[in-house]
Every structure is written in C-alpha cells, then in structure tokens.
Design an enzyme around this catalytic site. Structure first.
Site, short mmCIF file in Angstrom:
data_model
loop_
_atom_site.label_atom_id
_atom_site.label_comp_id
_atom_site.label_asym_id
_atom_site.label_seq_id
_atom_site.Cartn_x
_atom_site.Cartn_y
_atom_site.Cartn_z
N ASN A 80 -23.70 74.90 -82.21
CA ASN A 80 -22.26 74.57 -82.11
C ASN A 80 -21.50 74.90 -83.39
OD1 ASN A 80 -22.96 72.50 -83.86
ND2 ASN A 80 -21.62 71.01 -82.88
N LYS A 112 -9.60 70.07 -78.72
CA LYS A 112 -8.92 69.22 -79.71
C LYS A 112 -9.36 69.56 -81.13
CE LYS A 112 -8.25 65.04 -76.90
NZ LYS A 112 -8.23 65.70 -75.60
N LYS A 161 -22.92 78.00 -76.20
CA LYS A 161 -23.84 77.42 -77.19
C LYS A 161 -25.22 78.09 -77.18
CE LYS A 161 -21.59 72.94 -77.59
NZ LYS A 161 -21.72 71.49 -77.57
N VAL A 220 -35.90 64.80 -61.74
CA VAL A 220 -36.86 64.33 -62.74
C VAL A 220 -37.68 65.48 -63.33
CG1 VAL A 220 -38.77 63.72 -61.18
CG2 VAL A 220 -38.43 62.42 -63.31
N ASN A 241 -33.38 61.30 -65.26
CA ASN A 241 -32.49 62.35 -64.75
C ASN A 241 -32.56 62.38 -63.23
OD1 ASN A 241 -30.64 64.46 -65.31
ND2 ASN A 241 -32.19 65.98 -64.80
N ARG A 242 -31.41 62.77 -62.61
CA ARG A 242 -31.38 62.95 -61.15
C ARG A 242 -32.55 63.84 -60.72
NH1 ARG A 242 -26.12 65.92 -58.88
NH2 ARG A 242 -26.85 67.50 -60.35
N THR A 261 -18.26 76.29 -78.31
CA THR A 261 -18.28 75.32 -77.22
C THR A 261 -18.62 76.01 -75.90
OG1 THR A 261 -17.06 73.48 -76.25
CG2 THR A 261 -15.74 75.39 -76.85
N GLY A 296 -17.45 58.82 -75.94
CA GLY A 296 -17.97 59.85 -76.83
C GLY A 296 -16.96 60.49 -77.76
P1 NDP Z 1 -25.29 70.06 -68.50
O1 NDP Z 1 -24.58 70.77 -67.42
O2 NDP Z 1 -26.20 70.81 -69.41
O3 NDP Z 1 -26.19 68.86 -67.86
C1 NDP Z 1 -25.62 68.05 -66.89
C2 NDP Z 1 -26.50 66.82 -66.67
O4 NDP Z 1 -25.77 65.92 -65.82
C3 NDP Z 1 -27.83 67.09 -65.97
O5 NDP Z 1 -28.78 66.17 -66.43
C4 NDP Z 1 -27.48 66.81 -64.50
O6 NDP Z 1 -28.58 66.42 -63.70
C5 NDP Z 1 -26.54 65.64 -64.65
N1 NDP Z 1 -25.62 65.50 -63.51
C6 NDP Z 1 -24.57 66.30 -63.20
N2 NDP Z 1 -23.96 65.85 -62.09
C7 NDP Z 1 -24.64 64.74 -61.69
C8 NDP Z 1 -24.50 63.84 -60.62
N3 NDP Z 1 -23.54 63.99 -59.70
N4 NDP Z 1 -25.37 62.81 -60.52
C9 NDP Z 1 -26.34 62.63 -61.46
N5 NDP Z 1 -26.54 63.46 -62.50
C10 NDP Z 1 -25.69 64.50 -62.61
O7 NDP Z 1 -24.15 69.28 -69.32
P2 NDP Z 1 -24.20 68.85 -70.86
O8 NDP Z 1 -25.53 68.25 -71.11
O9 NDP Z 1 -23.74 69.96 -71.71
O10 NDP Z 1 -23.04 67.74 -70.95
C11 NDP Z 1 -23.21 66.45 -70.42
C12 NDP Z 1 -22.02 65.57 -70.77
O11 NDP Z 1 -21.94 65.34 -72.17
C13 NDP Z 1 -20.67 66.18 -70.38
O12 NDP Z 1 -19.89 65.17 -69.79
C14 NDP Z 1 -20.06 66.61 -71.69
O13 NDP Z 1 -18.65 66.55 -71.66
C15 NDP Z 1 -20.63 65.56 -72.64
N6 NDP Z 1 -20.69 66.02 -74.03
C16 NDP Z 1 -19.94 65.33 -74.96
C17 NDP Z 1 -19.96 65.70 -76.29
C18 NDP Z 1 -19.13 64.93 -77.27
O14 NDP Z 1 -18.93 65.40 -78.41
N7 NDP Z 1 -18.66 63.75 -76.93
C19 NDP Z 1 -20.76 66.85 -76.76
C20 NDP Z 1 -21.53 67.49 -75.71
C21 NDP Z 1 -21.47 67.08 -74.40
P3 NDP Z 1 -29.50 67.49 -62.93
O15 NDP Z 1 -30.44 68.03 -63.97
O16 NDP Z 1 -30.17 66.71 -61.87
O17 NDP Z 1 -28.58 68.55 -62.40
#
Ligand code: NDP
Length: 283
Positions: free
Chosen positions: A92, A16, A68, A168, A165-166, A64, A254
C-alpha cells in the site's frame, strides 16, 4: 522544497488520503503536493504510471484497490519489499529504494514496497487502550485485509488467533500460505472455522469482511462474545458493531486504521512521525 505524492487506484475520486496527508503536512511543516491518481485497471498501465511518477521526481505513492497485489509484483521485480509487504502479498506504500539508486541503478529498478495497513490497525487499537498483549483474537474474513493484519498482530504479542470465514477453505489456505511465508506465523497455530462456528469468549473480535458494502449482516453465533469489537469498515450504523455494543463490548470502526496506515506511510517517506490522536480529532 515541495515533495510530491500520489494515491493510485480505480476508482479514486472518493479517496480521503489527500485530506489526511495535508493535515500531516500541516502538523509536521513538510511541504507536500498529494494528488489522487486514476489508473486503468491493468498491470501494464499501473507500472507505466508509477514509473513516470518516480522518474518525474515523485517521492512516494499510496496504492489502493485494485492495485495492491499488482504493486507487490512490481516491487518483487524491482527494488524489493518490507517483511510486512512480503507476508501480506500486497503493497500500500511505494517509495524509492535509495540504496539501489546510490549504486547507479535506474529509478525504474528501485521501487520499494511496504504495507502499513496491519500496523495501522495495531497502532489504532493501542491508542484506544485495547490490550493486544496476550489477547485472544478472532478475525472474521480471509481476504486481503485479514491477510495484512495477521503478522502485525502476532508481533504485538497476542496469545491466540482464530480466523473465521464464510468460505472456510479460504481461511485454511490463507493460514497455510502465511505459515509457509513466516516462521512466527507458523508457530502461532492459528485456528480456522466458518463464521457460524465461531463461538466462545474473545478479547478482541474483528470484522475484516466486505459484507458491510452489501448491507447484509454476518451470521454470528449467540455463543460468541468479545470485550472489544472492531469493524475495518467505517461510517455509521455498522451492524457488526451494533451487535457487540448491545452485548456490552467496546467498539470501533476502521477510520482510525485508515489514518494509522496513512501516518506510517508519511513517516516512511518523510521521516516525520505523526501525532495521530490530534489528526483523528481534527477529522
Ligand atoms: P476482499 O475482497 O479481499 O475479502 C472479502 C472478505 O469478505 C472475504 O473473506 C469474503 O468471504 C468476505 N465476505 C464478502 N461478502 C460476504 C458476505 N456477504 N458474507 C460473509 N462474508 C463475506 O476484501 P478486503 O479484505 O480487501 O477488505 C475487507 C474489508 O476491509 C472491506 O470492507 C474494506 O473496506 C476494509 N478495509 C479497511 C481498511 C481501513 O483502513 N479501514 C483497509 C483495508 C480494508 P469469502 O472468502 O467467503 O468470499
């Protein structure tokens, strides 16, 4: 004179950013051309595309998924990084380091990286009237998004931070890494736990996981409460927000963070500050 910008990612068709930046251009009177830029998912292609863009007179690029971290490495080797990008380990926003250009160093050696994601979130919460100063904050998630917001939150004056975090061990590793990278993060003494173990009353609880993409729900304790709940994902029917709204919290998705980070990129490139509230209403 028209200034050229891109957002580079893979996939990119859904972005977007061009619409958001065209509203910024209309608000400030700056003439821009802002395009979506697809790139094959490898570091060499990313570097080649970015070099060609800046050599061709491009002014700035947003980065994006999945680039990154690649952009961060690219800037480490070239024009440098802002403190927020350094600590986040991710970029970013790309621009040219004009100081290096003045010294006659070729354009390819002067690509500078910033990270506006975390400050975009802080600015959105501030605009909502959510009090960050002295707040007790819990962030669920320990991926790239969580990593990018921790320094801006601490700079905003929060009192306590718990990272759940899931997995830890990933939360613990993240806190160790960030504490080594930044003195003010080291002083914060961030607590860690699993998502199920997160209990008690917080001022602000943030979902920084990507669980919403799967349609699953987080295993939240019944003993967990927050005055304000924020989901970094955007869209309707987010179970995390429904859960806390039902318990009386004020909630937000967000989308404002997305606009907030874009506004900071635009300001970095053009020097023009954006009235984000007007843009949010327009969208
Ligand atoms: P990452 O892939 O780097 O991290 C994902 C995280 O989500 C990890 O902590 C992971 O846990 C956890 N996770 C994933 N699946 C599950 C599940 N089924 N149950 C529990 N925990 C889960 O993603 P990002 O950090 O880059 O992005 C995270 C979110 O933030 C996304 O939805 C993204 O769209 C949003 N975002 C929004 C922005 C905005 O401008 N609004 C900007 C940047 C991101 P584990 O470590 O245990 O795998």
């Amino acid at each position: 004179m028209i200034q050229h910008f891109i957002v580079i990612g893979n996939p990119i068709a859904h972005s977007k950013s061009p619409e958001i930046h065209s509203l910024f251009a209309a608000q400030t009177g700056v003439e821009i051309n802002y395009q979506r830029q697809y790139c094959p998912d490898d570091a060499a292609s990313f570097t080649a595309v970015i070099e060609a863009f800046f050599k061709g007179g491009g002014v700035g690029a947003n980065v994006t998924v999945p680039f990154k971290q690649v952009a961060y490495e690219c800037c480490v080797a070239r024009g440098g990084l802002s403190e927020h990008a350094k600590v986040a380990g991710a970029v970013n926003t790309l621009l040219l380091n004009k100081a290096l250009l003045k010294n006659g160093i070729p354009i390819a050696e002067a690509i500078y990286g910033d990270n506006t994601d975390g400050q975009g979130l802080v600015n959105h919460m501030t605009s909502l009237g959510w009090p960050l100063k002295d707040a007790r904050v819990a962030i669920i998630g320990a991926g790239g998004a969580a990593r990018g917001v921790i320094l801006p939150f601490i700079e905003a004056g929060i009192a306590e931070l718990t990272l759940a975090n899931r997995t830890v061990s990933k939360a613990k590793d993240l806190v160790s890494e960030l504490s080594a990278a930044s003195e003010i993060i080291a002083q914060q003494q961030i607590k860690t736990c699993t998502t199920e173990e997160l209990e008690g009353e917080f001022d602000i609880i943030i979902n920084a996981t990507s669980i919403g993409l799967s349609g699953a729900t987080l295993p939240l304790s019944d003993q967990l409460d927050g005055h304000y709940a924020y989901d970094m994902m955007y869209g309707r029917n987010l179970p995390f927000l429904q859960h806390f709204a039902a318990r009386g919290a004020q909630v937000s998705d967000g989308y404002g963070m997305l606009i907030g980070q874009a506004a900071l990129s635009f300001e970095r490139w053009t020097g023009h500050a954006i009235d984000v509230a007007v843009i949010t209403d327009a969208l």
